[in-house]
Design a protein around this motif. Structure first.
Motif, PDB file in Angstrom:
ATOM      1  N   PHE A 371       0.799  -1.236   0.000  1.00 16.53           N
ATOM      2  CA  PHE A 371       0.000   0.000   0.000  1.00 16.53           C
ATOM      3  C   PHE A 371       0.827   1.279   0.000  1.00 16.53           C
ATOM      4  N   ARG A 372       2.153   1.131   0.145  1.00 15.54           N
ATOM      5  CA  ARG A 372       2.918   2.338   0.467  1.00 15.54           C
ATOM      6  C   ARG A 372       2.904   3.390  -0.636  1.00 15.54           C
ATOM      7  N   ASP A 373       2.608   2.982  -1.859  1.00 15.25           N
ATOM      8  CA  ASP A 373       2.597   3.963  -2.941  1.00 15.25           C
ATOM      9  C   ASP A 373       1.203   4.468  -3.267  1.00 15.25           C
ATOM     10  N   SER A 412      14.012  11.554   3.738  1.00 20.50           N
ATOM     11  CA  SER A 412      14.688  11.073   2.523  1.00 20.50           C
ATOM     12  C   SER A 412      14.582   9.558   2.400  1.00 20.50           C
ATOM     13  N   GLN A 413      14.671   9.090   1.181  1.00 30.33           N
ATOM     14  CA  GLN A 413      14.681   7.634   0.995  1.00 30.33           C
ATOM     15  C   GLN A 413      15.968   7.074   1.569  1.00 30.33           C
ATOM     16  N   ILE A 414      15.846   6.105   2.458  1.00 29.66           N
ATOM     17  CA  ILE A 414      17.039   5.457   3.018  1.00 29.66           C
ATOM     18  C   ILE A 414      16.921   3.959   2.765  1.00 29.66           C
ATOM     19  N   SER A 419      16.122  -2.753   2.307  1.00 19.27           N
ATOM     20  CA  SER A 419      14.745  -2.503   2.722  1.00 19.27           C
ATOM     21  C   SER A 419      14.546  -1.044   3.112  1.00 19.27           C
ATOM     22  N   LEU A 420      13.292  -0.633   3.049  1.00 22.45           N
ATOM     23  CA  LEU A 420      12.933   0.746   3.369  1.00 22.45           C
ATOM     24  C   LEU A 420      12.058   0.732   4.616  1.00 22.45           C
ATOM     25  N   SER A 421      12.221   1.718   5.491  1.00 21.61           N
ATOM     26  CA  SER A 421      11.401   1.762   6.699  1.00 21.61           C
ATOM     27  C   SER A 421      10.002   2.245   6.362  1.00 21.61           C
ATOM     28  N   TYR A 428       5.348   6.233   3.034  1.00 22.15           N
ATOM     29  CA  TYR A 428       4.298   7.165   2.562  1.00 22.15           C
ATOM     30  C   TYR A 428       4.804   7.878   1.318  1.00 22.15           C
ATOM     31  N   ARG A 429       5.133   7.090   0.305  1.00 22.79           N
ATOM     32  CA  ARG A 429       5.914   7.638  -0.796  1.00 22.79           C
ATOM     33  C   ARG A 429       5.142   8.589  -1.688  1.00 22.79           C
ATOM     34  N   SER A 430       3.821   8.372  -1.834  1.00 26.02           N
ATOM     35  CA  SER A 430       3.094   9.299  -2.708  1.00 26.02           C
ATOM     36  C   SER A 430       2.952  10.653  -2.014  1.00 26.02           C
ATOM     37  N   ARG A 464      14.364  14.114  -5.063  1.00 24.99           N
ATOM     38  CA  ARG A 464      13.447  12.990  -5.298  1.00 24.99           C
ATOM     39  C   ARG A 464      14.242  11.697  -5.345  1.00 24.99           C
ATOM     40  N   PRO A 465      13.720  10.650  -4.709  1.00 25.58           N
ATOM     41  CA  PRO A 465      14.426   9.370  -4.737  1.00 25.58           C
ATOM     42  C   PRO A 465      14.678   8.913  -6.181  1.00 25.58           C
ATOM     43  N   ASN A 466      15.848   8.394  -6.412  1.00 26.05           N
ATOM     44  CA  ASN A 466      16.207   7.791  -7.716  1.00 26.05           C
ATOM     45  C   ASN A 466      16.146   8.785  -8.875  1.00 26.05           C
ATOM     46  N   ASP A 467      16.254  10.057  -8.579  1.00 25.87           N
ATOM     47  CA  ASP A 467      16.169  11.052  -9.645  1.00 25.87           C
ATOM     48  C   ASP A 467      17.575  11.292 -10.193  1.00 25.87           C
TER      49      ASP A 467
END
Ligand SMILES: *[C@@H]1O[C@H](CO)[C@@H](O)[C@H](O)[C@H]1NC(C)=O
Ligand SMILES: *[C@@H]1O[C@H](CO)[C@@H](O)[C@H](O)[C@H]1NC(C)=O
Ligand SMILES: *[C@@H]1O[C@H](CO)[C@@H](O)[C@H](O)[C@H]1NC(C)=O
Ligand SMILES: *[C@@H]1O[C@H](CO)[C@@H](O)[C@H](O)[C@H]1NC(C)=O
Ligand SMILES: CC(=O)N[C@H]1CO[C@H](CO)[C@@H](O)[C@@H]1O
Length: 631
Positions: A371-373, A412-414, A419-421, A428-430, A464-467
């Motif tokens: 569901f995170r996205d 920030s994305q870690i 794995s991501l917390s 809550y990526r969106s 932005r992550p992966n930008d």
């Protein structure tokens, strides 16, 4: 103060005036009047108490029985604005020495306060007043000192209305700059310093970080990002930090715990001499990991309380004990708010925890990952999210130089070893993506996000992550900076009691895996300061040497500079060298030849030698308690 009291009662002024003056009787939320105490009925109770002496103008001074006592630890101030600040204390009638009879606890205590311009209280009184307190609000007193000058330091003291020789300590506080003052003129042209904390668990150690900030930095304002108290029991016996009571459930439990926290000598000092701005932490909107009202219905926590009741108890006690303002209308249980500090700063405090957060990672619901996205999934709730965007845009529009965002969880994305917390913004990526969109699309510069909660230090360029348009080497493409601070005492998320050397092994992996992550440190307990003027914003991270006993031994483990308009950490990051943890530049250097990590295991001899081309080399050095200068 007796003449003033006499006037109130003799003239038959609004009977509840002295009760209403104490904000602790008010609802924590302006739009939830049913949560306030009924001061009329409390007043009636006082009147019917046999000879409620503290209210009677003709009563002689209290030489015989009731002495109001101020406890040094139960004293503080907070939520400063440009012309007012909240003053807080707790005052209870006790028996005089030698007497065995307890004072009648149904009688209210009247407390007066005065605000002065000089530390010796010799100057003119700029504001004063009186207020009642009683057991209904756990003897807390929260008053708004008003009519103050902006950007000014003040001194304050409480006393017993009926026995003015009985006084509290003298505290100091300050107002913030008028929102219209130019950035260069804030704080008389000197940088403004914030000390930033999170995660102070009593059982886990002594609150030395608060003491270092109070004694050894020039912090003007203390900011707490959550987990000010913990509800659990835990251990702590081995260094005299066992908590009283049980896992918190009722308001009595919360009051007892807050009371016990306020005995830590370094926390006492930190509350006495600077205003605090706080947010609370650690629940989603209907539960925590060990207490949940879920779709299945109201589940009970180990302490037997339904979560919703427990949350209300927590909020009530928090509003009694913490000098936080009643929040503005139109919303439920809201603590998010904005402080405009001249045209230098908008300090925006978010509630990314309990306000309206969707279901989090509770340890047992791993299926959450799918569901995170989700578009609608939010850690803030739609209303707060919109308010946040409006606040950022308004801040840009009013030409405030810096937007400092205080909130609980790492933004920030870690990537943590794959794995991501889900309990941080990575869950809550969106919601996070929408914040990045708002910043980039509206070209909102100089945004600094503060984070706590993670029990480790993380400093990242905001991108932005992966930008791929973000360049980790130069920082180009970023839109701001995130400073994530370690815990005051709570144990490291890298492993309880982990040594700096072992923590660095993990930090290396994290820094290598995450382009935006420029510094990671996982061993030290501590805090950081932000020192801000119109040209630069500097962050200094402090590590405590040993939290198992009371001391002020700390070291500055890293310093960062952000230049206004650059929207990234200044290069070389951390001046090219840190005293602990891993900076990305050092990592790059290890892959060639330059740097070596010579950390030894004991906390007392931490040193990481990081060498970057062109930067000064800090060699392994004995870490005498570093001089704590705030630049
Ligand atoms: C970024 O890329 C990593 C590695 O492919 C992936 O695990 C992560 O989910 C991506 N993040 C986002 C926000 O798409
Ligand atoms: C930040 O640090 C830099 C480099 O040490 C210094 O030039 C600048 O004056 C500092 N700014 C503030 C606001 O302390
Ligand atoms: C912290 O202090 C305690 C008490 O003096 C001592 O036993 C312990 O070894 C110290 N810890 C470190 C890591 O130095
Ligand atoms: C920190 O402050 C304390 C109390 O004022 C003082 O004794 C100590 O020397 C200071 N430490 C440093 C490193 O300045
Ligand atoms: C403390 C408690 O009751 N936790 C429960 C919350 O709900 C989940 C899902 O129903 C249970 O697995 C937990 O034990």
């Amino acid at each position: 103060m007796l003449p003033a009291l006499a006037f109130l009662f003799v003239a038959g002024a609004q009977a509840t005036q002295l009760l209403d003056r104490n904000l602790a009787y008010h609802s924590p939320f302006e739009d939830q009047p049913h949560l306030s105490h009924n001061t009329e009925s409390i007043q009636k109770r006082f009147e019917s108490a046999a000879l409620a002496r503290r209210q009677v103008a003709e009563a002689p001074p209290f030489k015989d029985e009731h002495y109001v006592t101020f406890y040094g630890g139960e004293f503080g101030n907070g939520d400063p604005l440009d012309t007012s600040v909240l003053l807080w204390t707790r005052a209870q009638a006790i028996s005089p020495v030698g007497s065995t009879t307890l004072p009648d606890q149904s009688v209210p205590v009247c407390v007066s306060y005065k605000v002065y311009t000089t530390p010796d209280l010799s100057g003119k009184v700029v504001d004063s007043g009186s207020a009642f307190t009683s057991y209904d609000v756990d003897w807390t007193v929260k008053v708004d000192a008003t009519g103050l000058k902006d950007d000014t330091k003040y001194y304050y003291q409480f006393s017993d209305c009926a026995n003015p020789q009985s006084t509290s300590p003298v505290g100091s506080t300050r107002t913030l700059a008028d929102p219209h003052i130019s950035a260069e003129r804030v704080n008389g042209g000197k940088p403004l310093t914030f000390a930033v904390f999170s995660c102070s668990q009593y059982q886990a150690g002594w609150f030395n970080a608060y003491g270092v900030a109070a004694h050894n930095t020039s912090a003007d304002v203390f900011v707490h990002l959550g987990d000010y108290i913990y509800e659990s029991i835990g251990s702590g016996g081995k260094f005299g930090r066992a908590v009283l009571g049980r896992e918190l459930a009722t308001i009595a439990d919360y009051r007892l715990r807050l009371n016990q926290y306020r005995t830590d000598p370094n926390l006492v000092v930190a509350h006495q001499n600077a205003p605090w701005i706080t947010v609370a932490n650690n629940a989603w909107k209907a539960g925590t990991s060990n207490s949940n009202d879920t779709a299945a219905g109201c589940k009970f926590s180990p302490s037997g309380a339904c979560f919703t009741d427990r949350k209300l108890a927590a909020i009530r006690a928090y509003h009694e004990w913490i000098p936080i303002r009643q929040v503005q209308p139109d919303d439920k249980l809201r603590i998010w708010r904005n402080f405009q500090i001249g045209k230098l700063i908008d300090l925006t405090m978010l509630d990314t925890r309990q306000y309206d957060r969707d279901l989090t990672d509770l340890g047992y619901n791993k299926d959450l990952e799918q569901f995170r996205d989700e578009e609608e999934r939010s850690t803030m709730g739609a209303k707060q999210e919109q308010w946040f965007y409006d606040t950022l845009s308004a801040s840009k529009k009013r030409n405030a130089v810096w937007r400092i965002v205080g909130q609980q969880i790492v933004f920030s994305q870690i990537d943590q070893k794959g794995s991501l917390s889900l309990d941080a913004w990575d869950g809550y990526r969106s919601n996070r993506a929408r914040i990045f969109d708002h910043l980039y699309n509206n070209k909102i510069s100089n945004t600094i996000i503060l984070a706590g909660d993670s029990h480790a230090n993380w400093v990242s360029d905001l991108a932005r992550p992966n930008d791929t348009s973000y360049d980790a080497l130069t920082g180009n493409g970023a839109i701001g900076v995130e400073f994530g601070g370690t815990a005051v005492t709570s144990t490291s998320s890298f492993g309880s009691g982990i040594t700096p050397a072992n923590a660095d092994i993990t930090s290396k992996v994290y820094v290598a895996a995450n382009p935006e992550l420029q510094w990671s440190e996982g061993s030290y307990r501590g805090f950081f300061t932000l020192t801000v003027d119109s040209k630069t914003l500097n962050a200094t991270f402090y590590g405590m040497k040993n939290t198992s006993f009371v001391n002020l031994d700390s070291l500055q483990i890293a310093n960062f500079v952000v230049k206004a308009g650059e929207n990234k950490l200044s290069r070389p990051v951390a001046g090219g060298a840190v005293q602990a943890g891993i900076i990305k530049a050092a990592l790059d250097a290890t892959s060639t030849t330059a740097a070596s990590s010579t950390s030894t295991s004991a906390l007392s001899t931490v040193s990481v030698t990081s060498t970057v081309s062109g930067a000064a080399t800090i060699t392994s050095e004995s870490t005498s308690p570093s001089a704590v200068t705030v630049i």
